[in-house]
Write a protein that holds these residues in place. Structure first.
Motif: not given
Length: 232
Positions: A108-109, A133-136, A112-114, A176, A139, A180
């Protein structure tokens, strides 16, 4: 909830390895390295992990450069350097028992392509780029994030050339927002990184102070395409 600006945060310190070398007496350091290794050989066999299920016995995996890094991190204090290294070894044996984090442990990390890995700065330190801004945070939870962080830092450390002891991280906070925000993850990262914030108006100028244009990502006016850290 977003301020609409892009900021860069760097994990490098202005004090380089060369700066510290000027202050270190080689013979004194060599003697203290021997004392440190002897101290570790006495302490590690009896040092228990937190769950007391096994011993921390990975001294054979510690090379001279690692010993020196921990000794210098505590200003050549043998006792403090040894304690710091023991804590690190035992934490790693407990948290990373196989010696590495596999991609299958944190899918899952990666999805997120972060985080990306590419290029080096002017002092030869490998560069990573993180999009906040891609950290969720919902998950996977904190433990999954920590495993992702270990995977990423191991990747960075593998890129560090001989004679270099640091890496550089650019943290892009453009976009962000509240979704996030992850206080526990932020604290986990900040404890191991030295952070400097740069406003968007000076971002390109500041990056070029530390990184040649041909080593910068394209999104900052450089030449390199983004490479996800799991593919680097």
């Amino acid at each position: 909830m977003c301020d609409g600006r892009r900021q860069g945060c760097f994990s490098f310190s202005r004090k380089t390895m060369e700066d510290r070398d000027e202050k270190v007496d080689d013979e004194d350091e060599k003697q203290k390295l021997e004392l440190m290794r002897a101290a570790l050989q006495m302490k590690i066999p009896s040092f228990k992990l937190q769950d007391a299920s096994s011993k921390c016995d990975k001294l054979q995996d510690v090379d001279q450069l690692t010993l020196r890094r921990f000794l210098r991190a505590r200003d050549l204090d043998v006792e403090k350097g040894s304690a710091m290294l023991i804590k690190c070894l035992c934490w790693r044996q407990s948290f990373v028992p196989k010696g590495f984090i596999s991609e299958s442990e944190v899918p899952n990390e990666f999805a997120q392509n972060k985080m990306f890995l590419q290029g080096t700065d002017k002092k030869g330190r490998p560069i990573s780029l993180v999009f906040g801004s891609r950290h969720l945070p919902r998950k996977g939870g904190l433990e999954k994030f920590k495993r992702f962080l270990v995977f990423s830092l191991d990747k960075l450390c593998q890129r560090i050339p001989d004679g270099v002891e640091k890496f550089t991280i650019i943290g892009d906070l453009h976009g962000y927002g509240f979704c996030n925000s992850d206080l526990r993850a932020n604290l986990a990262a900040i404890t191991i990184l030295q952070v400097v914030f740069v406003d968007d108006k000076r971002l390109h100028e500041t990056l070029l102070e530390e990184i040649d244009e041909n080593q910068l990502p394209e999104i900052y006016g450089g030449k390199l395409q983004l490479v996800p850290i799991q593919n680097a």
